[in-house]
Motif scaffolding. Sequence first.
Motif, short mmCIF file in Angstrom:
data_model
loop_
_atom_site.label_atom_id
_atom_site.label_comp_id
_atom_site.label_asym_id
_atom_site.label_seq_id
_atom_site.Cartn_x
_atom_site.Cartn_y
_atom_site.Cartn_z
N LEU A 143 0.82 -1.20 0.00
CA LEU A 143 0.00 0.00 0.00
C LEU A 143 0.86 1.26 0.00
O LEU A 143 2.07 1.21 0.25
CB LEU A 143 -0.93 -0.01 1.22
CG LEU A 143 -1.92 -1.18 1.30
CD1 LEU A 143 -2.74 -1.10 2.58
CD2 LEU A 143 -2.84 -1.21 0.07
N THR A 144 0.22 2.40 -0.26
CA THR A 144 0.96 3.66 -0.39
C THR A 144 1.52 4.14 0.93
O THR A 144 2.45 4.96 0.95
CB THR A 144 0.03 4.75 -0.97
OG1 THR A 144 -1.15 4.85 -0.17
CG2 THR A 144 -0.36 4.41 -2.40
N ASP A 145 0.97 3.67 2.07
CA ASP A 145 1.48 4.10 3.38
C ASP A 145 2.54 3.15 3.93
O ASP A 145 2.93 3.25 5.10
CB ASP A 145 0.33 4.24 4.38
CG ASP A 145 -0.37 2.92 4.65
OD1 ASP A 145 -0.08 1.93 3.93
OD2 ASP A 145 -1.21 2.87 5.58
N GLY A 146 3.00 2.21 3.11
CA GLY A 146 4.05 1.29 3.53
C GLY A 146 3.54 -0.02 4.11
O GLY A 146 4.31 -0.96 4.30
N GLU A 203 -3.02 3.12 -8.28
CA GLU A 203 -2.37 3.78 -7.14
C GLU A 203 -3.39 4.52 -6.29
O GLU A 203 -3.29 4.54 -5.06
CB GLU A 203 -1.27 4.73 -7.63
CG GLU A 203 -0.06 4.04 -8.23
CD GLU A 203 0.59 3.05 -7.26
OE1 GLU A 203 0.79 3.42 -6.09
OE2 GLU A 203 0.86 1.90 -7.68
N ASP A 204 -4.39 5.14 -6.94
CA ASP A 204 -5.45 5.82 -6.18
C ASP A 204 -6.24 4.82 -5.35
O ASP A 204 -6.62 5.10 -4.21
CB ASP A 204 -6.40 6.55 -7.14
CG ASP A 204 -5.73 7.70 -7.87
OD1 ASP A 204 -4.71 8.21 -7.33
OD2 ASP A 204 -6.20 8.08 -8.95
N ILE A 247 -7.53 2.22 -0.10
CA ILE A 247 -7.50 1.05 0.80
C ILE A 247 -6.70 1.38 2.05
O ILE A 247 -7.09 1.04 3.17
CB ILE A 247 -6.89 -0.16 0.05
CG1 ILE A 247 -7.81 -0.62 -1.07
CG2 ILE A 247 -6.63 -1.31 1.03
CD1 ILE A 247 -7.19 -1.69 -1.97
N ALA A 248 -5.57 2.06 1.85
CA ALA A 248 -4.69 2.38 2.99
C ALA A 248 -5.38 3.28 4.01
O ALA A 248 -5.19 3.12 5.22
CB ALA A 248 -3.41 3.05 2.47
N TYR A 249 -6.19 4.22 3.52
CA TYR A 249 -6.81 5.19 4.43
C TYR A 249 -8.31 4.95 4.64
O TYR A 249 -9.03 5.84 5.08
CB TYR A 249 -6.57 6.61 3.91
CG TYR A 249 -5.10 6.97 3.87
CD1 TYR A 249 -4.41 7.25 5.05
CD2 TYR A 249 -4.41 6.98 2.67
CE1 TYR A 249 -3.06 7.56 5.03
CE2 TYR A 249 -3.05 7.29 2.63
CZ TYR A 249 -2.38 7.57 3.82
OH TYR A 249 -1.04 7.87 3.80
N ALA A 250 -8.75 3.74 4.33
CA ALA A 250 -10.18 3.42 4.51
C ALA A 250 -10.54 3.38 5.99
O ALA A 250 -9.71 3.10 6.86
CB ALA A 250 -10.47 2.06 3.87
N ASN A 251 -11.81 3.70 6.28
CA ASN A 251 -12.29 3.67 7.66
C ASN A 251 -12.29 2.24 8.20
O ASN A 251 -12.51 1.29 7.46
CB ASN A 251 -13.71 4.24 7.74
CG ASN A 251 -13.74 5.73 7.45
OD1 ASN A 251 -13.09 6.51 8.11
ND2 ASN A 251 -14.50 6.11 6.42
N LYS A 252 -12.07 2.11 9.49
CA LYS A 252 -12.09 0.79 10.12
C LYS A 252 -13.49 0.38 10.54
O LYS A 252 -13.71 -0.75 10.96
CB LYS A 252 -11.15 0.78 11.33
CG LYS A 252 -9.69 0.94 10.95
CD LYS A 252 -8.78 0.83 12.15
CE LYS A 252 -7.31 0.96 11.73
NZ LYS A 252 -6.41 0.85 12.89
#
Length: 704
Positions: free
Chosen positions: A48-51, A159-160, A165-170
């Motif tokens: 993912l983009t956040d590592g 990439e978007d 996915i990386a910043y999706a709500n839990k």
Amino acid sequence: MKADIRVALVGNPNTGKSTLFNALTGLNQKIGNFPGVTVDKKTGICQLTDGRRAEIIDLPGTYSLYPKSKDESIVFSVLAEKGSNLTPDLIVVILDATNLKRNLLLYTQVADLKIPIVIALNMMDMAKKANITIDIDLLSKRLGVPVVPIAARQEKGIEDLKQAIAYANKVALQVDTIDVRSIAPALIADIESATQTDNPYFALQLAHQHEHLKFLTTEQSNQIEALEEKHAFHSQKAQAAETISRYNYINDVLYDTVQTPDTAHEESISNKIDHILTHRVFGFIIFMAVLLFIFQSIFAWSAYPMSLIEDSFVWAEGLLRNVLPAGPLADLLIDGVVAGLSGVLVFIPQIAILFAFISILEDTGYMSRVTFMMDKIMRKVGLNGKSVVPLIGGFACAVPSIMSTRTIENWKDRMITIMVTPLVACSARLPVYTLLIALVVPNKNVWWIFNLQGLALTGMYVLSLVSAVLVAFIMKFILKARERGYFIMELPVYRMPRWRNVLLSMYERSKTFVLQAGKVIIAVSIILWVLSSYGPGNRFEKIEQTYSQPKYTKTMAPDSLERVVSSAKLENSYAGVLGHVIEPVIKPIGFDWKIGIALITSFAAREVFVGTMATIYSVEGDADRIYSVQDKMRKAKNSETGQPVFTLAVAFSLMMFYAFAMQCASTVAVVYRETKDWRWPAAQFAYMTVLAYGMAFLVYHLLR
């Protein structure tokens, strides 16, 4: 390394779900354009983009959470079961931007399970071409979830999507779609209480599917069944009411978010092409022409690379013979391992060409049309239209094709499909066919463009399809079932094939063929060399003593004497003894004891026949002269008549035997796995062996 988040891909068939999975994970997965590709779940890791790392689960394509087949039932089971090693933290729902109304039905069902969701709005390039305008922000606002426009085939927007996915709500923030409780209020309340859940749609789905959900105990399932009876719950009426409510909601969502052109008087290019390719007469003629072109190409295009590979092995065998010191180890390596492998590796070009064509037919959407056309024929022989998917897939391999029968809802249709799929000529038969055809069919053209060898190969493949259909027709009267099968399928639009995917398919399938066949062939070749090089008792010593007498040493040339001794030893070896034991059974169909050995060894895998022939004739042959496997078989003589062993009658008899016999251990294993009963593979093995022997007998005596 453990993933940080688990993501499930959910969507309708033909929405590009498998393509997106490949783009996210980078794994080389099978990507097709017709139903039945994604039967088992696939998993892969996405960076993912956040590592962080996400585990991606590719679930089978389905139009609804109400399953119509075994593979579709996997979807709700994975989404509903809490705490398992497959339970997703996030769901990515793939929607076809050109057909949102149909796709959103599944979305609304998944959304009501209240698991966090991100929408991947795929095929935006196709929507743009069709002049469909979608207000992404408004759609996202109406649904209450992130909507990411993508074009998976071009890998645009990936990439978007990774960022979403990386910043999706839990937690699930999607809006409620319909009033679920109004469908069966009292029943839902009781099931919620009994199962301690606060999700009404989960409770409603338990009422529909509890008999098939493995995460429920028997007591829980019986309790839900009792509640259904108490409240007089009717599953089909409830599904109908739910579907009507959901489409009312979908119409409201799409009212001002999607603008479509007036196409009432326009006809798409795909539909225009379909008028020709799916025509009741011309469609079948075109399909036969496509098959003929494929098999002509297999012979024509593979000739040069096959010759290079063949010459390379002949050179390698000669080099090893000169470099290695004479002895059993050198003989094992040269006559056993190298000779056995040469018999299969030489066919890599033909295998690669076959899989390239299959990949192109799938990727363009034409394979779906073939399935649609064949549905009419399938129904006449008592099968479901979906039976065509495994039958056509059988051209590649029977194992995944039999597994893909899970998409067939009707038990009788599924069992008949499983029983006849191995009759379709798979890629493992290709080396056997092409070798034997090259031995007895002249390499010349008729009517200027048709090669006789290509026509013979086409005939074998057409025969396999026809025989599968005829056997299915007979089994229609043997198997009894009251279910009625039906065929629902969406035809994808025609697209240009992705050449990268075609090349990838050629490489992956060829590699798999070589690795899987190579392991078996090396093992069989070593065992066969040992059985061919040693014999019971002191038979070899007696042969040496007999041929060391002056009447042989003084009257025969050294090379001739050596070949006679090698042949006598082979005949008296363990392999020779075994071959002679079965020879009385196979002699009526034109086979000698050497071919009998190949029949036995190739029960491990059909393509082992070629390696066995190479090993046997290497052991028997002149150690100072190295030939290709084809040359060895062409030079083989019948000891009784002095005529070539592989005559036209013998070669076609052998092809008939391999066309109908179930000579593949993997197929036997997968039939048991799918049926959970040894009686099915036993019956299949028996009827195919009898059919193979009968056809071989008939052809041999007709061509003698």
